[in-house]
Design a protein around this motif. Structure first.
Motif, short mmCIF file in Angstrom:
data_model
loop_
_atom_site.label_atom_id
_atom_site.label_comp_id
_atom_site.label_asym_id
_atom_site.label_seq_id
_atom_site.Cartn_x
_atom_site.Cartn_y
_atom_site.Cartn_z
N PRO A 153 1.48 9.18 -2.45
CA PRO A 153 1.91 8.02 -3.23
C PRO A 153 3.12 8.33 -4.12
CG PRO A 153 0.12 9.10 -4.37
CD PRO A 153 0.43 9.95 -3.17
N ASN A 155 3.26 7.92 -7.50
CA ASN A 155 3.05 8.14 -8.94
C ASN A 155 3.17 9.61 -9.36
OD1 ASN A 155 0.60 8.74 -7.76
ND2 ASN A 155 -0.63 7.78 -9.34
N MET A 160 1.39 15.43 -5.80
CA MET A 160 0.45 14.97 -4.77
C MET A 160 0.76 15.59 -3.42
SD MET A 160 -1.69 13.14 -6.44
CE MET A 160 -1.38 14.35 -7.71
N LYS A 178 4.56 12.24 5.00
CA LYS A 178 5.27 10.99 4.76
C LYS A 178 5.13 10.62 3.28
CE LYS A 178 4.10 6.81 4.33
NZ LYS A 178 5.07 6.41 3.28
N ALA A 212 6.03 2.38 6.59
CA ALA A 212 4.83 3.21 6.41
C ALA A 212 3.82 2.99 7.54
CB ALA A 212 4.19 2.89 5.07
N GLY A 216 2.58 5.83 9.91
CA GLY A 216 1.13 6.09 9.75
C GLY A 216 0.39 5.96 11.06
N PHE A 230 -4.75 12.06 2.79
CA PHE A 230 -4.10 10.87 2.23
C PHE A 230 -4.40 10.76 0.74
CE2 PHE A 230 -4.74 6.37 0.98
CZ PHE A 230 -3.43 5.92 1.09
N GLY A 232 -3.74 7.75 -2.13
CA GLY A 232 -3.24 6.41 -2.33
C GLY A 232 -4.37 5.45 -2.63
N LEU A 240 -6.59 3.77 7.15
CA LEU A 240 -6.21 5.02 7.82
C LEU A 240 -7.44 5.73 8.39
CD1 LEU A 240 -3.46 6.28 5.34
CD2 LEU A 240 -3.10 5.30 7.60
N GLY A 257 -9.25 4.82 -8.51
CA GLY A 257 -10.31 5.07 -9.49
C GLY A 257 -10.45 3.91 -10.45
N PHE A 387 -3.26 0.34 -13.74
CA PHE A 387 -2.00 1.01 -13.39
C PHE A 387 -0.85 0.55 -14.27
CE2 PHE A 387 -0.92 3.94 -9.82
CZ PHE A 387 -2.13 4.59 -9.83
N PHE A 451 -10.45 18.68 -7.27
CA PHE A 451 -10.05 17.31 -7.62
C PHE A 451 -10.51 16.39 -6.50
CE2 PHE A 451 -7.52 13.64 -8.25
CZ PHE A 451 -7.09 13.65 -9.57
P1 NAP Z 1 -0.74 2.93 -1.43
O1 NAP Z 1 -0.12 1.61 -1.35
O2 NAP Z 1 -2.06 3.13 -0.81
O3 NAP Z 1 0.33 3.95 -0.84
C1 NAP Z 1 0.06 5.32 -0.71
C2 NAP Z 1 0.83 5.86 0.48
O4 NAP Z 1 0.35 5.21 1.65
C3 NAP Z 1 2.33 5.58 0.41
O5 NAP Z 1 3.01 6.66 1.00
C4 NAP Z 1 2.46 4.34 1.26
O6 NAP Z 1 3.74 4.18 1.80
C5 NAP Z 1 1.45 4.64 2.33
N1 NAP Z 1 1.01 3.49 3.11
C6 NAP Z 1 0.87 2.21 2.71
N2 NAP Z 1 0.44 1.45 3.73
C7 NAP Z 1 0.31 2.27 4.81
C8 NAP Z 1 -0.08 2.09 6.17
N3 NAP Z 1 -0.44 0.89 6.63
N4 NAP Z 1 -0.09 3.16 6.98
C9 NAP Z 1 0.29 4.36 6.53
N5 NAP Z 1 0.68 4.61 5.27
C10 NAP Z 1 0.67 3.57 4.41
O7 NAP Z 1 -0.90 3.40 -2.93
P2 NAP Z 1 0.21 3.41 -4.05
O8 NAP Z 1 0.25 2.07 -4.65
O9 NAP Z 1 1.45 4.02 -3.57
O10 NAP Z 1 -0.43 4.46 -5.07
C11 NAP Z 1 -1.32 4.08 -6.04
C12 NAP Z 1 -2.75 4.33 -5.58
O11 NAP Z 1 -2.91 5.73 -5.30
C13 NAP Z 1 -3.74 4.01 -6.65
O12 NAP Z 1 -4.84 3.37 -6.09
C14 NAP Z 1 -4.13 5.38 -7.19
O13 NAP Z 1 -5.38 5.42 -7.80
C15 NAP Z 1 -4.08 6.20 -5.95
N6 NAP Z 1 -3.95 7.62 -6.27
C16 NAP Z 1 -5.03 8.43 -6.08
C17 NAP Z 1 -4.96 9.75 -6.41
C18 NAP Z 1 -6.14 10.64 -6.18
O14 NAP Z 1 -5.96 11.86 -6.20
N7 NAP Z 1 -7.33 10.13 -5.98
C19 NAP Z 1 -3.78 10.29 -6.93
C20 NAP Z 1 -2.69 9.44 -7.13
C21 NAP Z 1 -2.79 8.10 -6.79
P3 NAP Z 1 4.80 3.20 1.10
O15 NAP Z 1 4.76 3.51 -0.35
O16 NAP Z 1 6.07 3.61 1.74
O17 NAP Z 1 4.36 1.82 1.41
#
Ligand code: NAP
Length: 484
Positions: A153, A155, A160, A178, A212, A216, A230, A232, A240, A257, A387, A451
């Motif tokens: 992601p 952030n 990450m 990616k 993506a 993906g 992964f 995100g 996924l 979370g 967020f 983690f």
């Molecule tokens: P996201 O929309 O799920 O995106 C995460 C990653 O997935 C990005 O690289 C995104 O690419 C990609 N992605 C989106 N749609 C996809 C698809 N259909 N196929 C393959 N890849 C795809 O999440 P975000 O908004 O970027 O990040 C925030 C989220 O991440 C929050 O929910 C947060 O809690 C979570 N997070 C979790 C942790 C943990 O360790 N548990 C750590 C940090 C963040 P694009 O950005 O290019 O669309």
């Protein structure tokens, strides 16, 4: 701002900097002012297949190296990351927005995984299990899984990725990664340093993309890719996981979370305030382990509220590259609109704004640090990840009540609570249905700790000795013919 030689525009495939097969590119913008930072190769299916083939080819020789030889390269990479932390931090702040001091912290945190796993790679122990027959020996060895895919992601664009890459490469796996569309530059800068550190071609490949789903799909459907890691949202993680099902890939999912942050009546309130500010407002509230619901015992509610307002009042909002700023911009327009909508919905449902509550006068993607009172656990703002820099206060009366409220969510990533009562510390620590619990502690991330989340917050762990296991397969060797 000093961007240095590590600002890359091309994808990194098989040890070469290369344009996308389509020759298309996409723009990366600075969220602080909307200016364009770079145009980056827009990878698609063909580039992904090429990267997978390169990682497959590199696997044989990389996995055959001794752990010590791999560790030496990871340590060289670690030294380079620290030597260039300011350039990396400048790139990170430019594309993501967080204050520079936090960006430097992220680079050091990301690099710490290289050091940790360089050391841990040497301790991948097997096992010898007594057999019922004297003629047979039972042995267990651990071997790298193979080609791994990583999707990360925006952030924490450095950390990450480093959490995944360091463990994968230490274990002997190779990787195709990616990064997020909003923040591909940090990942490319990491690869430039990997190249300089002598990580061989094909071992790490980076595919920036605005597509993506296409990349993906190519990663998850490939039978060559043996594992997906992964980080995100839960929504994308679920998709996924489905895509990985036909090829039965091993998966690690670090998902969303909804962290409770509980302040009991016996807490050290000043310590709780320090932990809360760090947990809630770091990265403008855009972390998966951010305090999302702040439960405050009714008897200390007035004190906590006043101290929180005092702290939030002093926060400075503005571009991350200006030293005095504590809160940078949110990542994009959709993020600002989401926070705005959640705050408006909470106010309609009876919440009270104690401070902030709106977009910041700085304009663009800046949002005011905000404190909302009179929140209840069933409001939309308490059900979803905010967020953003918005603290939501929920009063409670008893330990049993707050444990039930804290666990009343499909998420289970991080939780926090403050108490000085040793019995309560143990009881509540055991009762919270979360993968990680900060007890009198607001910052819990460390390369040495596992983690990860439970429930719909994910599968597997990153960091610690457990994180290495996620990149290893266990093989049982049954050795007969021992007796003369
Ligand atoms: P996201 O929309 O799920 O995106 C995460 C990653 O997935 C990005 O690289 C995104 O690419 C990609 N992605 C989106 N749609 C996809 C698809 N259909 N196929 C393959 N890849 C795809 O999440 P975000 O908004 O970027 O990040 C925030 C989220 O991440 C929050 O929910 C947060 O809690 C979570 N997070 C979790 C942790 C943990 O360790 N548990 C750590 C940090 C963040 P694009 O950005 O290019 O669309």
């Amino acid at each position: 701002m000093n961007f240095s030689a590590y600002l890359k525009n091309d994808a990194y495939i098989d040890g070469k900097w290369t344009a996308a097969a389509s020759d298309k590119s996409f723009a990366v913008f600075n969220p602080a002012d909307g200016s364009k930072i770079a145009s980056v190769a827009d990878c698609g299916k063909a580039d992904t297949e090429r990267a997978i083939a390169a990682a497959d080819k590199a696997f044989a020789s990389w996995s055959a190296l001794t752990a010590t030889a791999r560790a030496e390269k990871l340590m060289a990479w670690h030294a380079l990351m620290l030597a260039h932390e300011n350039e990396l931090a400048n790139i990170l702040t430019a594309e993501m927005g967080k204050p520079l001091v936090e960006a430097v912290g992220e680079i050091r945190y990301g690099a710490s995984y290289l050091e940790w796993y360089a050391e841990e790679a040497k301790r991948v122990y097997g096992d010898v299990i007594p057999h019922s027959s004297g003629d047979v020996r039972t042995l267990v060895v651990k071997q790298p899984i193979g080609v791994c895919a990583a999707i990360t992601p925006w952030n924490f664009p450095n950390a990450m990725l480093m959490r995944k890459v360091a463990a994968a490469l230490a274990a002997g796996c190779t990787m195709v990664a990616k990064p997020a569309e909003d923040t591909p530059l940090s990942a490319l800068a990491i690869a430039a340093l990997a190249e300089q550190a002598g990580i061989p071609p094909g071992v790490l490949n980076i595919l920036p993309t605005s597509k993506a789903a296409e990349v993906g799909q190519a990663l998850t459907s490939s039978p060559i890719v043996r594992k997906l890691s992964f980080t995100g949202s839960t929504e994308v993680g679920r998709l996924l996981l489905e895509q990985c099902a036909p090829t039965i890939k091993k998966t690690s999912l670090e998902l969303g979370g909804n962290a409770p942050f509980i302040i009991f009546d016996d807490a050290d309130i000043d310590a709780a305030m320090e932990g809360l500010i760090a947990s809630k407002f770091r990265n403008a509230g855009q972390t998966c382990v951010c305090a999302n619901r702040i439960f405050v015992h009714r008897s200390v509610h007035p004190e906590v509220t006043q101290k929180l307002i005092d702290r939030v009042q002093r926060m400075k909002v503005g571009p991350g590259d200006t030293a005095e700023n504590d809160i940078g911009p949110l990542i994009n327009v959709a993020a600002v609109e989401k926070v705005e909508k959640l705050v408006a919905g909470a106010m309609r449902a009876g919440a009270q704004v104690l401070i902030g509550g709106d977009r910041h006068a700085a304009g663009g993607l800046f949002f005011q640090p905000t404190v909302l009172d009179n929140i209840s656990n069933d409001m939309e703002i308490a059900r979803s990840e905010i967020f953003g820099p918005v603290a939501t206060l929920i009063p409670f009366d008893s330990e049993a009540e707050v444990i039930a409220l804290a666990n009343d969510t499909p998420y289970g990533l991080a939780a926090y609570f403050y108490s000085r009562d040793i019995g309560r510390v143990w009881r509540v620590g055991e009762a919270l249905e979360y993968g990680m619990v900060g007890i009198n502690q607001g910052i819990i991330s460390s390369a040495a700790a596992p983690f990860g989340g439970v429930k719909q917050s994910g599968l597997g762990r990153e960091g610690s000795k457990y994180g290495l296991e996620d990149y290893l397969e266990m093989k049982y060797l049954c050795l007969g013919g021992i007796a003369e």
